[in-house]
Motif scaffolding. Structure first.
Motif, PDB file in Angstrom:
ATOM      1  N   THR A 188      28.976  47.695  25.955  1.00  0.00           N
ATOM      2  CA  THR A 188      28.944  46.620  26.946  1.00  0.00           C
ATOM      3  C   THR A 188      29.230  47.153  28.341  1.00  0.00           C
ATOM      4  O   THR A 188      28.545  46.802  29.314  1.00  0.00           O
ATOM      5  N   LEU A 189      30.217  48.020  28.437  1.00  0.00           N
ATOM      6  CA  LEU A 189      30.655  48.524  29.732  1.00  0.00           C
ATOM      7  C   LEU A 189      29.589  49.368  30.419  1.00  0.00           C
ATOM      8  O   LEU A 189      29.383  49.266  31.625  1.00  0.00           O
ATOM      9  N   THR A 190      28.884  50.172  29.647  1.00  0.00           N
ATOM     10  CA  THR A 190      27.940  51.119  30.246  1.00  0.00           C
ATOM     11  C   THR A 190      26.491  50.653  30.217  1.00  0.00           C
ATOM     12  O   THR A 190      25.611  51.324  30.736  1.00  0.00           O
ATOM     13  N   LEU A 215      26.106  52.256  36.730  1.00  0.00           N
ATOM     14  CA  LEU A 215      26.869  51.697  37.846  1.00  0.00           C
ATOM     15  C   LEU A 215      26.778  50.177  37.875  1.00  0.00           C
ATOM     16  O   LEU A 215      27.768  49.477  38.083  1.00  0.00           O
ATOM     17  N   LYS A 216      25.577  49.675  37.687  1.00  0.00           N
ATOM     18  CA  LYS A 216      25.372  48.227  37.694  1.00  0.00           C
ATOM     19  C   LYS A 216      26.207  47.563  36.609  1.00  0.00           C
ATOM     20  O   LYS A 216      26.865  46.534  36.846  1.00  0.00           O
ATOM     21  N   SER A 217      26.211  48.149  35.409  1.00  0.00           N
ATOM     22  CA  SER A 217      26.966  47.567  34.304  1.00  0.00           C
ATOM     23  C   SER A 217      28.468  47.656  34.544  1.00  0.00           C
ATOM     24  O   SER A 217      29.212  46.717  34.237  1.00  0.00           O
ATOM     25  N   ILE A 218      28.929  48.779  35.074  1.00  0.00           N
ATOM     26  CA  ILE A 218      30.348  48.935  35.387  1.00  0.00           C
ATOM     27  C   ILE A 218      30.803  47.857  36.367  1.00  0.00           C
ATOM     28  O   ILE A 218      31.861  47.225  36.214  1.00  0.00           O
ATOM     29  N   ARG A 219      29.997  47.631  37.387  1.00  0.00           N
ATOM     30  CA  ARG A 219      30.361  46.619  38.392  1.00  0.00           C
ATOM     31  C   ARG A 219      30.379  45.227  37.789  1.00  0.00           C
ATOM     32  O   ARG A 219      31.241  44.405  38.108  1.00  0.00           O
ATOM     33  N   GLU A 220      29.415  44.948  36.925  1.00  0.00           N
ATOM     34  CA  GLU A 220      29.336  43.618  36.316  1.00  0.00           C
ATOM     35  C   GLU A 220      30.475  43.377  35.326  1.00  0.00           C
ATOM     36  O   GLU A 220      30.872  42.230  35.093  1.00  0.00           O
ATOM     37  N   ASN A 221      30.996  44.447  34.728  1.00  0.00           N
ATOM     38  CA  ASN A 221      32.023  44.301  33.699  1.00  0.00           C
ATOM     39  C   ASN A 221      33.387  44.843  34.132  1.00  0.00           C
ATOM     40  O   ASN A 221      34.266  45.049  33.292  1.00  0.00           O
ATOM     41  N   ARG A 222      33.565  45.064  35.432  1.00  0.00           N
ATOM     42  CA  ARG A 222      34.807  45.682  35.887  1.00  0.00           C
ATOM     43  C   ARG A 222      36.041  44.845  35.550  1.00  0.00           C
ATOM     44  O   ARG A 222      37.121  45.387  35.315  1.00  0.00           O
ATOM     45  N   HIS A 223      35.879  43.507  35.503  1.00  0.00           N
ATOM     46  CA  HIS A 223      37.038  42.659  35.224  1.00  0.00           C
ATOM     47  C   HIS A 223      37.533  42.821  33.788  1.00  0.00           C
ATOM     48  O   HIS A 223      38.690  42.518  33.484  1.00  0.00           O
ATOM     49  N   SER A 224      36.671  43.282  32.909  1.00  0.00           N
ATOM     50  CA  SER A 224      37.076  43.444  31.507  1.00  0.00           C
ATOM     51  C   SER A 224      37.850  44.742  31.280  1.00  0.00           C
ATOM     52  O   SER A 224      38.464  44.929  30.238  1.00  0.00           O
ATOM     53  N   ASP A 226      40.647  45.813  32.802  1.00  0.00           N
ATOM     54  CA  ASP A 226      42.078  45.544  32.715  1.00  0.00           C
ATOM     55  C   ASP A 226      42.425  44.854  31.407  1.00  0.00           C
ATOM     56  O   ASP A 226      43.470  45.093  30.805  1.00  0.00           O
ATOM     57  N   VAL A 227      41.514  43.962  30.966  1.00  0.00           N
ATOM     58  CA  VAL A 227      41.766  43.239  29.716  1.00  0.00           C
ATOM     59  C   VAL A 227      41.783  44.216  28.551  1.00  0.00           C
ATOM     60  O   VAL A 227      42.675  44.198  27.697  1.00  0.00           O
ATOM     61  N   GLN A 228      40.774  45.107  28.523  1.00  0.00           N
ATOM     62  CA  GLN A 228      40.723  46.091  27.439  1.00  0.00           C
ATOM     63  C   GLN A 228      41.930  47.023  27.506  1.00  0.00           C
ATOM     64  O   GLN A 228      42.489  47.400  26.490  1.00  0.00           O
ATOM     65  N   GLY A 229      42.338  47.418  28.725  1.00  0.00           N
ATOM     66  CA  GLY A 229      43.482  48.313  28.845  1.00  0.00           C
ATOM     67  C   GLY A 229      44.754  47.667  28.342  1.00  0.00           C
ATOM     68  O   GLY A 229      45.585  48.333  27.746  1.00  0.00           O
TER      69      GLY A 229
END
Length: 229
Positions: A188-190, A215-224, A226-229
């Motif tokens: 999902t992230l990549t 890069l596009k996927s990272i930006r779209e999923n950046r909020h997840s 912190d949740v995963q961490g």
């Protein structure tokens, strides 16, 4: 034995009630026909059952070919097996073969030429769109196969061209996971997604991701993150 000469296109029915639309020499009980010994083309029960639905819906649209030389079925092996399996009559025509070699050439060619054909899925999907879903079985297509065809058509081609461009260079960084949940998150992230290979018709999860998509996927999923961490 029901006889109908090849002089009329008038539709008739077999004693089983199946319409016959093709020109033929005779309509005979299938158990009276002899399959060619050693024919390598095998038809599984599941395929024969599907063929039966086609014949019941469309009638007989072609006949089996019987050799006058040997008396064996040269073409239409599957339709004769279908008829024998279900106790049906089948339309046949006779052809003159001068030798066993001629019989073998025609039998193998009939099998191989059909086998060598390739499907254009886009063209097939367009044709199937004109058929009512209730009639799909008469086209030897299941609703599940139609759904898979539509789903596969939405999968994009791989983004890597075969011919390199000027100054083009490929390099990579290998990232691996050690468990299924991490791998699912990484996909999902990549931006990992199903793709159709540019080298063949196979479809699978793409493991090589263009940096722009990453890069596009990272930006779209950046909020997840912190949740995963």
């Amino acid at each position: 034995m029901h006889t109908a000469q090849n002089t009329s296109s008038h539709e008739i029915s077999t004693p089983d009630g199946i319409r016959v639309h093709c020109l033929h020499a005779e309509i005979v009980p299938a158990d009276q026909l002899k399959l060619f010994p050693g024919n390598y083309r095998k038809h599984k029960a599941k395929q024969l059952d599907r063929m039966l639905k086609v014949v019941n819906g469309n009638g007989w649209r072609r006949c089996a070919v019987v050799s006058k030389l040997s008396g064996y079925v040269i073409k239409g092996n599957g339709m004769v097996q279908l008829a024998q399996r279900n106790g049906l009559h089948v339309p046949i025509e006779y052809q003159d073969y001068k030798s066993r070699a001629e019989e073998l050439r025609d039998l193998v060619a009939d099998n191989k030429l059909a086998e060598l054909a390739e499907d254009d899925d886009d063209a097939l999907k367009k044709l199937l769109s004109e058929i009512d879903v209730a009639d799909l079985e008469c086209a030897a297509v299941t609703s599940e196969e139609l759904e898979a065809l539509i789903r596969d058509a939405e999968i994009p081609e791989a983004e890597f061209p075969i011919t390199a461009k000027l100054h083009e260079r490929y390099d990579y960084v290998l990232v691996f996971t050690t468990n299924e949940s991490d791998f699912a998150f990484l996909q999902t992230l990549t931006g990992v997604e199903p793709e159709r290979s540019y080298k063949k018709s196979g479809i699978g999860i793409g493991r090589a991701i263009p940096f722009t998509r990453f890069l596009k996927s990272i930006r779209e999923n950046r909020h997840s993150l912190d949740v995963q961490g």
